[in-house]
Design an enzyme around this catalytic site. Sequence first.
Site, short mmCIF file in Angstrom:
data_model
loop_
_atom_site.label_atom_id
_atom_site.label_comp_id
_atom_site.label_asym_id
_atom_site.label_seq_id
_atom_site.Cartn_x
_atom_site.Cartn_y
_atom_site.Cartn_z
N LYS A 44 2.90 1.37 -3.34
CA LYS A 44 2.29 1.20 -4.66
C LYS A 44 3.03 2.07 -5.68
O LYS A 44 3.66 3.07 -5.34
CB LYS A 44 0.80 1.47 -4.64
CG LYS A 44 0.37 2.91 -4.53
CD LYS A 44 -1.15 3.01 -4.47
CE LYS A 44 -1.83 2.86 -5.82
NZ LYS A 44 -2.00 1.54 -6.35
N GLY A 45 2.95 1.67 -6.95
CA GLY A 45 3.72 2.32 -7.99
C GLY A 45 3.41 3.80 -8.12
O GLY A 45 2.24 4.21 -8.13
N CYS A 128 5.82 -0.99 -17.63
CA CYS A 128 4.96 0.06 -18.15
C CYS A 128 5.18 0.25 -19.65
O CYS A 128 6.28 0.05 -20.15
CB CYS A 128 5.25 1.38 -17.44
SG CYS A 128 5.04 1.30 -15.66
N GLY A 263 2.30 -10.46 -2.09
CA GLY A 263 1.41 -9.58 -2.81
C GLY A 263 -0.05 -9.94 -2.68
O GLY A 263 -0.74 -9.49 -1.77
N THR A 264 -0.54 -10.77 -3.58
CA THR A 264 -1.97 -11.11 -3.62
C THR A 264 -2.48 -11.66 -2.30
O THR A 264 -3.65 -11.44 -1.94
CB THR A 264 -2.22 -12.13 -4.76
OG1 THR A 264 -1.85 -11.51 -6.00
CG2 THR A 264 -3.66 -12.55 -4.83
#
Length: 301
Positions: A44-45, A128, A263-264
């Site tokens: 995760k980021g 971002c 991902g999802t």
Amino acid sequence: MNTRVNLCGTELKNPVLTASGTFGFGREYNEFYDVGKLGGIVGKGLTPLPREGNDGVRIAETPSGILNCVGLQNPGVDAFIRDELPFMRSLGCAVIVNAAGSEISDYEFMAERLSETDADMIELNISCPNVKSGGMAFGVLPKSVEQVTAAARKHCKKPLIVKLSPNVADIADNARAAEAGGADAVSLINTITGMAVDLRTRRPVLGNVTGGLSGPCVRPIALRMVRSVYKAVKLPVIGMGGIMTAEDALEFILCGATAVQVGTANISDPMAAARIVDSLEDAMKKYGINDINELTGALAD
């Protein structure tokens, strides 16, 4: 049958990676299956300092997808290196670290700090908001894409992947900008900005009002953008956007992806990435594919 691919000098046992923000750092999913069977995981980021994320509702279901506005909740880069990276390295697959920031200096710091670790690659999250440019995301304009990529490149000793936003005029132009800035690969697409509303309360569903749309509903858009970027740059492309099955993954590879990110699907089915890996060879056999590398970009115009 060959499922191995080479991504930026790292050999992956298969092209299936996880997408940042949907897999944590792999701990929870490793309780369901051996995560080491994947080609790699993208954590995760991360930001220089810990973040609590956004207040209010963070996830909203939509037809064939979800909206999220988690807000980059993460433990910060130092805690990640101390507590999470050793576990990720123990899994036996490639480790890609996703780095985010709110100004150029954050990306420079993150690139330098993460280059000191044994992560395999660094993925820049440039969706971002740039606080020094009135909140406009770094990834919106080609000029800022090149600027942030070049700044990170000067401090980065690892292969550098730039994650591209679809919320732009022409994603191919932004891919060219990332290439000019020194990226080793590009990944796409990040989420599409959207919102959900509640008729009963007459208010937005998400606490942040808008969020990122992902899931099968975005797959046609993602395929088109992957194809566009593949034809625009000489860099390896990592495709993502609504991948639920091995056939979905092969479609992205056919459009030009060297590897894919799931991902999802991980949220709706914790076994999704493993299931895609397990069914990959059967799907290849069904469509007469002996070497997955031969499929990359082979879509007829």
